[in-house]
Design a protein around this motif. Sequence first.
Motif, mmCIF file in Angstrom:
data_model
loop_
_atom_site.group_PDB
_atom_site.id
_atom_site.type_symbol
_atom_site.label_atom_id
_atom_site.label_comp_id
_atom_site.label_asym_id
_atom_site.label_seq_id
_atom_site.Cartn_x
_atom_site.Cartn_y
_atom_site.Cartn_z
ATOM 1 N N SER A 1 1.147 -0.594 -0.233
ATOM 2 C CA SER A 1 0.391 0.224 0.181
ATOM 3 C C SER A 1 1.030 1.131 0.173
ATOM 4 N N VAL A 2 0.409 2.150 -0.349
ATOM 5 C CA VAL A 2 0.636 3.520 -0.309
ATOM 6 C C VAL A 2 2.323 3.963 1.498
ATOM 7 N N GLU A 3 0.999 3.389 2.302
ATOM 8 C CA GLU A 3 1.785 3.922 3.663
ATOM 9 C C GLU A 3 2.649 2.469 3.504
ATOM 10 N N LYS A 4 2.327 1.224 3.483
ATOM 11 C CA LYS A 4 3.509 1.158 3.449
ATOM 12 C C LYS A 4 4.965 1.093 2.809
ATOM 13 N N ARG A 5 4.758 1.423 1.280
ATOM 14 C CA ARG A 5 5.638 1.728 0.691
ATOM 15 C C ARG A 5 6.413 3.010 1.599
ATOM 16 N N ASN A 6 5.444 3.811 2.125
ATOM 17 C CA ASN A 6 6.085 4.865 2.115
ATOM 18 C C ASN A 6 7.178 4.773 3.667
ATOM 19 N N PHE A 7 6.383 3.940 4.304
ATOM 20 C CA PHE A 7 7.281 3.567 5.473
ATOM 21 C C PHE A 7 8.482 3.070 5.218
ATOM 22 N N LEU A 8 8.548 1.984 3.953
ATOM 23 C CA LEU A 8 10.124 0.697 3.460
ATOM 24 C C LEU A 8 11.125 1.890 3.211
ATOM 25 N N CYS A 9 9.970 2.583 2.006
ATOM 26 C CA CYS A 9 11.369 3.529 1.822
ATOM 27 C C CYS A 9 11.591 4.506 2.528
ATOM 28 N N SER A 10 11.170 5.847 3.768
ATOM 29 C CA SER A 10 11.735 6.003 4.889
ATOM 30 C C SER A 10 12.934 5.203 5.751
ATOM 31 N N PHE A 11 12.256 4.059 6.002
ATOM 32 C CA PHE A 11 13.261 2.534 6.919
ATOM 33 C C PHE A 11 14.454 3.125 5.731
ATOM 34 N N ILE A 12 14.507 2.351 4.266
ATOM 35 C CA ILE A 12 16.100 2.692 4.179
ATOM 36 C C ILE A 12 16.417 3.926 3.983
ATOM 37 N N GLU A 13 15.630 5.210 4.404
ATOM 38 C CA GLU A 13 17.108 6.337 4.198
ATOM 39 C C GLU A 13 17.446 6.954 5.569
ATOM 40 N N LYS A 14 16.663 6.137 6.667
ATOM 41 C CA LYS A 14 17.080 6.394 8.051
ATOM 42 C C LYS A 14 18.245 5.137 8.672
ATOM 43 N N GLY A 15 17.545 3.401 7.826
ATOM 44 C CA GLY A 15 18.223 2.509 8.320
ATOM 45 C C GLY A 15 20.057 2.729 7.520
ATOM 46 N N ARG A 16 20.268 3.097 6.652
ATOM 47 C CA ARG A 16 21.528 3.073 5.610
ATOM 48 C C ARG A 16 22.625 2.972 6.708
ATOM 49 N N SER A 17 22.662 3.736 7.693
ATOM 50 C CA SER A 17 24.003 3.911 8.467
ATOM 51 C C SER A 17 24.218 2.998 9.576
ATOM 52 N N HIS A 18 22.957 1.535 9.977
ATOM 53 C CA HIS A 18 23.741 0.492 10.305
ATOM 54 C C HIS A 18 24.568 -0.575 9.107
ATOM 55 N N ASP A 19 25.500 0.038 8.734
ATOM 56 C CA ASP A 19 26.003 -0.915 7.266
ATOM 57 C C ASP A 19 25.553 -2.379 7.320
ATOM 58 N N ASP A 20 26.992 -2.712 8.502
ATOM 59 C CA ASP A 20 26.633 -4.653 8.630
ATOM 60 C C ASP A 20 25.246 -5.151 8.676
ATOM 61 N N LEU A 21 24.692 -4.041 9.614
ATOM 62 C CA LEU A 21 22.761 -4.922 9.935
ATOM 63 C C LEU A 21 22.085 -4.871 8.342
ATOM 64 N N PHE A 22 22.575 -4.104 7.289
ATOM 65 C CA PHE A 22 21.391 -3.548 6.756
ATOM 66 C C PHE A 22 20.571 -4.731 6.542
ATOM 67 N N ILE A 23 21.337 -5.648 6.338
ATOM 68 C CA ILE A 23 20.078 -6.714 4.794
ATOM 69 C C ILE A 23 19.994 -7.018 5.658
ATOM 70 N N HIS A 24 20.525 -7.579 6.685
ATOM 71 C CA HIS A 24 19.193 -8.034 7.613
ATOM 72 C C HIS A 24 17.891 -7.732 8.243
ATOM 73 N N LEU A 25 18.575 -6.537 7.959
ATOM 74 C CA LEU A 25 17.590 -5.685 9.072
ATOM 75 C C LEU A 25 16.430 -5.364 8.090
ATOM 76 N N PHE A 26 16.427 -4.642 7.177
ATOM 77 C CA PHE A 26 15.614 -5.170 5.830
ATOM 78 C C PHE A 26 14.660 -5.938 4.944
ATOM 79 N N THR A 27 15.214 -7.141 5.724
ATOM 80 C CA THR A 27 14.857 -8.743 4.706
ATOM 81 C C THR A 27 13.218 -8.979 6.804
ATOM 82 N N LEU A 28 13.944 -8.637 7.143
ATOM 83 C CA LEU A 28 13.584 -8.402 8.432
ATOM 84 C C LEU A 28 11.854 -7.699 8.334
ATOM 85 N N VAL A 29 12.363 -6.272 8.506
ATOM 86 C CA VAL A 29 11.572 -5.696 8.301
ATOM 87 C C VAL A 29 10.306 -5.512 6.934
ATOM 88 N N VAL A 30 11.007 -6.456 5.895
ATOM 89 C CA VAL A 30 10.121 -6.976 4.718
ATOM 90 C C VAL A 30 8.913 -7.908 4.970
#
Length: 303
Positions: free
Chosen positions: A167-196
Amino acid sequence: MDDTKVSLDHLEQELLQLLNKGLVLCGDILFFAESTCGLSPGEIEAALKDPRFEERDELLALIFTPDAAMRTALEPLLQAEPGLSRAQVEALVSSMSPKVTALQLLVPGLIRFDLPVERGDLDYLVSKLYLDRPIDRKLVATLNEYLSREKALSCRVILRCRNATYSVEKRNFLCSFIEKGRSHDDLFIHLFTLVVSLLAEINDDGSIEKYFLGRRRQLIKTLREIKEFEQKRDHYSMEYLMMQRYPVPHESEEQILNQLFMVRTITEAILGLPPDPSFQADFRNLGTYGRRNDISNIIRVLS
């Protein structure tokens, strides 16, 4: 490649090059062969070439499921939306079929052998690449903007395999998560997988932040129950607890702590939500230590 037509010739050429390198039988496949089929690595070739082998189809399905390396190598050649058409996928398989009559299978450090390939095997392998699945263009653009090329491609593969519609809300949330979470470099792929994965469990009309807070609360509750169970085991035998139908945790304390760490990283460090006060109180209270809980447990809690 996102804004241009996918070149089937280029895609076929790249896929053929990947297949010519052979398919590696990873640890999960070897474990399945041994635990389910009773096969040692040296017995796999004979079993696969024996049409009477009962688990042959299941083992072949694992072998012909593309690994992450193959998916990531092909992802740059695919556009985000709308994905290949069914006719294009069928044309790709038809073109490749006469050129792929056998594939080399490799058991790392041990064995390599050629396995004859039928059209059905190739159909299965290509179908598992999910070339016909679309990926949201805005998500792709956000990944490309904030992440390295390697991480962006890995995230695209995750989205392609998940095949979720946002949905638009989920897509916007995921885009915001990508922007805010990119600094967690080593963990990001694991975090992204969990969020999805967690987003797939939320109804489109449900509150995303509320759901994540609820998941955090549930993990804290489970952790507390595990600690209480261990305290019970200090005083009673497992047989007695089972006779009393005392609930036995299905996961270890370490597993729950790892999950909780990931969820807290998302809720507190990335989303900026307040910490759970009960969890902080648990850390201040070291509990009661008896004969089963020595100084090493205290050190672990405090570390």
